[in-house]
Design a protein around this motif. Structure first.
Motif, PDB file in Angstrom:
ATOM      1  N   LEU A  22      38.157  -4.401 -17.070  1.00 26.65           N
ATOM      2  CA  LEU A  22      37.033  -5.307 -16.742  1.00 26.65           C
ATOM      3  C   LEU A  22      36.694  -6.401 -17.383  1.00 26.65           C
ATOM      4  N   GLY A  23      36.344  -6.720 -18.474  1.00 24.15           N
ATOM      5  CA  GLY A  23      36.216  -8.011 -19.249  1.00 24.15           C
ATOM      6  C   GLY A  23      37.614  -8.362 -19.782  1.00 24.15           C
ATOM      7  N   VAL A  24      38.836  -8.011 -19.812  1.00 23.78           N
ATOM      8  CA  VAL A  24      39.728  -8.208 -20.006  1.00 23.78           C
ATOM      9  C   VAL A  24      40.709  -9.095 -18.178  1.00 23.78           C
ATOM     10  N   SER A  25      40.304  -7.734 -17.560  1.00 24.84           N
ATOM     11  CA  SER A  25      41.021  -9.260 -16.163  1.00 24.84           C
ATOM     12  C   SER A  25      39.730  -9.955 -15.681  1.00 24.84           C
ATOM     13  N   VAL A  26      37.953 -10.022 -15.676  1.00 25.14           N
ATOM     14  CA  VAL A  26      37.687 -11.319 -15.479  1.00 25.14           C
ATOM     15  C   VAL A  26      38.247 -12.909 -16.151  1.00 25.14           C
ATOM     16  N   ALA A  27      37.917 -12.190 -18.288  1.00 25.00           N
ATOM     17  CA  ALA A  27      39.545 -13.083 -18.795  1.00 25.00           C
ATOM     18  C   ALA A  27      40.723 -13.972 -17.936  1.00 25.00           C
ATOM     19  N   PHE A  28      41.458 -13.013 -17.281  1.00 25.04           N
ATOM     20  CA  PHE A  28      42.906 -13.040 -17.153  1.00 25.04           C
ATOM     21  C   PHE A  28      42.064 -13.829 -15.798  1.00 25.04           C
ATOM     22  N   VAL A  29      41.553 -14.169 -15.007  1.00 26.75           N
ATOM     23  CA  VAL A  29      41.649 -14.746 -13.893  1.00 26.75           C
ATOM     24  C   VAL A  29      40.687 -15.702 -13.949  1.00 26.75           C
ATOM     25  N   LEU A  30      39.820 -15.696 -14.788  1.00 28.02           N
ATOM     26  CA  LEU A  30      39.232 -17.631 -15.670  1.00 28.02           C
ATOM     27  C   LEU A  30      40.514 -18.286 -16.041  1.00 28.02           C
ATOM     28  N   PHE A  31      40.917 -17.665 -16.496  1.00 27.84           N
ATOM     29  CA  PHE A  31      42.312 -18.320 -17.122  1.00 27.84           C
ATOM     30  C   PHE A  31      43.642 -18.405 -16.221  1.00 27.84           C
ATOM     31  N   LEU A  32      43.201 -18.171 -14.943  1.00 28.52           N
ATOM     32  CA  LEU A  32      44.265 -18.627 -13.603  1.00 28.52           C
ATOM     33  C   LEU A  32      43.424 -19.717 -13.250  1.00 28.52           C
ATOM     34  N   PHE A  33      42.461 -19.547 -13.071  1.00 28.77           N
ATOM     35  CA  PHE A  33      41.994 -20.669 -12.221  1.00 28.77           C
ATOM     36  C   PHE A  33      41.670 -21.994 -12.876  1.00 28.77           C
ATOM     37  N   VAL A  34      41.851 -21.396 -14.607  1.00 29.02           N
ATOM     38  CA  VAL A  34      41.654 -23.076 -15.152  1.00 29.02           C
ATOM     39  C   VAL A  34      43.484 -23.761 -15.228  1.00 29.02           C
ATOM     40  N   THR A  38      43.583 -27.424 -13.778  1.00 29.99           N
ATOM     41  CA  THR A  38      44.888 -28.656 -14.567  1.00 29.99           C
ATOM     42  C   THR A  38      45.983 -28.549 -13.933  1.00 29.99           C
ATOM     43  N   GLY A  39      46.351 -28.096 -12.664  1.00 32.48           N
ATOM     44  CA  GLY A  39      47.418 -28.371 -12.894  1.00 32.48           C
ATOM     45  C   GLY A  39      48.777 -27.300 -13.579  1.00 32.48           C
ATOM     46  N   ALA A  40      48.765 -27.106 -14.464  1.00 35.29           N
ATOM     47  CA  ALA A  40      49.320 -26.021 -15.079  1.00 35.29           C
ATOM     48  C   ALA A  40      49.905 -25.166 -13.915  1.00 35.29           C
ATOM     49  N   LEU A  41      49.422 -24.453 -13.055  1.00 31.36           N
ATOM     50  CA  LEU A  41      49.574 -23.516 -11.826  1.00 31.36           C
ATOM     51  C   LEU A  41      49.427 -23.828 -10.485  1.00 31.36           C
ATOM     52  N   PHE A  46      50.514 -19.049  -7.311  1.00 31.95           N
ATOM     53  CA  PHE A  46      48.779 -18.251  -7.937  1.00 31.95           C
ATOM     54  C   PHE A  46      49.490 -16.976  -7.163  1.00 31.95           C
ATOM     55  N   LEU A  47      49.252 -17.635  -5.371  1.00 29.34           N
ATOM     56  CA  LEU A  47      49.171 -16.944  -4.353  1.00 29.34           C
ATOM     57  C   LEU A  47      49.785 -15.716  -3.953  1.00 29.34           C
ATOM     58  N   PHE A  48      50.897 -16.361  -4.916  1.00 31.56           N
ATOM     59  CA  PHE A  48      52.215 -15.512  -4.703  1.00 31.56           C
ATOM     60  C   PHE A  48      52.723 -14.269  -5.704  1.00 31.56           C
ATOM     61  N   LEU A  49      51.886 -15.146  -6.672  1.00 34.02           N
ATOM     62  CA  LEU A  49      51.709 -13.549  -7.872  1.00 34.02           C
ATOM     63  C   LEU A  49      50.860 -12.892  -7.266  1.00 34.02           C
ATOM     64  N   VAL A  50      49.369 -13.289  -6.646  1.00 34.06           N
ATOM     65  CA  VAL A  50      48.542 -12.442  -6.146  1.00 34.06           C
ATOM     66  C   VAL A  50      49.266 -11.275  -5.189  1.00 34.06           C
ATOM     67  N   ARG A 319      55.948  -9.346 -16.421  1.00 34.69           N
ATOM     68  CA  ARG A 319      57.013  -9.696 -15.301  1.00 34.69           C
ATOM     69  C   ARG A 319      57.073 -11.279 -15.207  1.00 34.69           C
ATOM     70  N   GLU A 320      56.160 -11.701 -14.497  1.00 39.89           N
ATOM     71  CA  GLU A 320      56.155 -12.926 -14.268  1.00 39.89           C
ATOM     72  C   GLU A 320      55.639 -13.977 -15.306  1.00 39.89           C
ATOM     73  N   GLY A 321      54.436 -13.277 -15.800  1.00 38.11           N
ATOM     74  CA  GLY A 321      54.394 -14.360 -17.721  1.00 38.11           C
ATOM     75  C   GLY A 321      55.827 -14.154 -18.133  1.00 38.11           C
ATOM     76  N   THR A 322      56.425 -13.698 -18.583  1.00 38.55           N
ATOM     77  CA  THR A 322      57.686 -13.778 -19.715  1.00 38.55           C
ATOM     78  C   THR A 322      58.825 -14.878 -19.280  1.00 38.55           C
ATOM     79  N   ARG A 323      58.408 -15.136 -17.681  1.00 36.25           N
ATOM     80  CA  ARG A 323      59.420 -16.712 -17.335  1.00 36.25           C
ATOM     81  C   ARG A 323      58.660 -18.139 -18.210  1.00 36.25           C
ATOM     82  N   PHE A 324      57.225 -18.398 -18.078  1.00 38.07           N
ATOM     83  CA  PHE A 324      56.905 -19.869 -18.975  1.00 38.07           C
ATOM     84  C   PHE A 324      57.517 -19.851 -20.110  1.00 38.07           C
ATOM     85  N   LEU A 325      58.134 -18.549 -20.757  1.00 43.24           N
ATOM     86  CA  LEU A 325      58.325 -18.381 -22.229  1.00 43.24           C
ATOM     87  C   LEU A 325      59.222 -19.433 -22.430  1.00 43.24           C
ATOM     88  N   ASN A 326      60.795 -19.130 -20.994  1.00 41.02           N
ATOM     89  CA  ASN A 326      61.546 -20.711 -21.402  1.00 41.02           C
ATOM     90  C   ASN A 326      60.935 -21.984 -21.699  1.00 41.02           C
TER      91      ASN A 326
END
Length: 393
Positions: A22-34, A38-41, A46-50, A319-326
């Motif tokens: 629960l804690g990791v999930s909430v922290a991850f959702v907050l990270f995505l909203f931030v 900020t325009g980074a995502l 984001f909805l496509f990832l959902v 799967r999708e997070g590693t795309r940003f490593l480019n």
């Protein structure tokens, strides 16, 4: 304890793994909203990832109904996923070589019927035998379906795939025109980082609504089934099929029901994917899809519906997070890191949580069966110790 009745007590009743998830999930959702603010995502991405997370959750639910509930080893997840995707695409796509132009609801019905027929075709000769034979047959089935899709151009359009697939809600009243009718919005919570909500965003929101409906229905059915007498028979078959047969249960019938149910849920994921991506091709039947589904179930906990949901989300994150490593300067090619991270996750789970992050024990308890709605406490002593103590008295 119900979250709505007493949120504080419900959170206090969480086990350590549940609190961690629960804690990791909430922290991850907050990270995505931030990241969105900020325009980074982009909000549409984001909805496509959902939507992708919901699709992998459906695949995990289907495999969990087979392997987690009954112990059926199915290595043809990609085949049933492809049957669902191609079934609806062949009925609805404008570029379909055999039909096309039908309502997505017709495509959904056809996809599920074909998946049902295929599940019966592979299940009838194998489910009377040991699980090894189903594993071997399902491996062959996955490759047969992929080769048919790739080579039978008159039926599937071959390697070119199928284009012109409509959105699932095309032709529906109100919903079909909803994305175009909604005005474009510009939100600027952080100065200099505007968030633009246009037609593509509203279309993606409909896709999220669809996958939430599919995944919610699948989760509700599996949750009720897992706790029912039917689910108890399935768990007995997985633990000791001979015992279930000695108790008078038709194990072949129960295994067939479990296999068909899981296959239909996998096909449902394929239907959603076709209307999300608006294109399907032979590459979508790649064996890596089966691999991802197995990793999700093992990670979350075999037999756990919550675990299957959590595992599907983790797979999409990797799967999708590693795309940003480019975009990061690394001394190595970041593309292979995806499978490397998944391998590390598997090793870590097998080492520290072999039962999975969210094992199914707590899911099997009806809240009404426990005083106060909580989880029963583990007794300090076994039955024999207690019986011996009573005799001494």
């Amino acid at each position: 304890m119900s979250l709505l009745d007493d949120p504080k007590a419900a959170f206090a009743d969480l086990s350590r793994p549940e609190g961690w998830v629960l804690g990791v999930s909430v922290a991850f959702v907050l990270f995505l909203f931030v990241a969105m603010l900020t325009g980074a995502l982009g909000p549409t991405y984001f909805l496509f990832l959902v939507g992708l997370a919901g699709m992998y959750a459906l695949l995990s639910f289907g495999l969990n109904a087979q392997w987690g509930f009954t112990g059926l080893i199915n290595f043809s997840v990609a085949a049933f996923f492809g049957i669902g995707a191609y079934g609806t695409a062949l009925m609805t796509a404008s570029g379909s070589p055999i039909a096309g132009g039908f309502s997505p609801l017709v495509g959904l019905a056809v996809a599920l019927v074909v998946a049902l027929a295929l599940a019966l075709l592979i299940g009838i000769p194998t489910l009377r035998l040991r699980a090894d034979y189903l594993a071997i047959a399902s491996l062959g089935l996955a490759e047969v379906v992929r080769l048919i899709v790739l080579n039978e151009r008159w039926l599937t359009n071959g390697s070119a795939g199928l284009r012109g697939i409509p959105g699932f809600f095309d032709g529906w009243p109100v919903l079909s025109t909803f994305p175009e009718a909604m005005p474009g919005l510009r939100l600027e919570v952080i100065p200099g980082s505007p968030v633009i909500l246009e037609t593509a965003f509203w279309q993606a929101s409909l896709n999220v609504l669809l996958v939430l409906a599919f995944a919610g229905a699948a989760y509700f059915v599996l949750r009720r089934a897992h706790r029912s007498p039917w689910g108890r028979v399935l768990r007995t078959i997985r633990s000791d099929e001979d015992l279930a047969r000695a108790l008078g249960k038709n194990t072949y019938s129960f295994k067939m029901q479990s296999f068909v149910l899981g296959s239909l849920i996998m096909a449902l994921a394929g239907v959603f994917y076709a209307h999300l991506n608006l294109y399907v091709g032979p590459g979508d039947l790649d064996p890596i899809t089966t691999f991802y589904a197995w990793v999700a179930v093992i990670l979350g906990g075999s037999g756990s519906n919550r675990g299957a949901l959590f595992g599907g989300i983790v797979i999409v994150t990797i799967r999708e997070g590693t795309r940003f490593l480019n975009d990061v300067a690394l001394p190595i090619d970041p593309a292979p890191l995806r499978l490397l991270l998944i391998g590390v996750v598997i090793v870590a789970v097998m080492r520290y949580r072999p039962q999975g992050v969210l094992p199914p024990q707590r899911e099997l308890i009806w809240p009404s069966a426990v005083g106060g709605g909580g989880t029963p406490e583990t007794p300090d002593s076994g039955v024999r110790e207690r019986k011996g103590g009573d005799d001494d008295e």
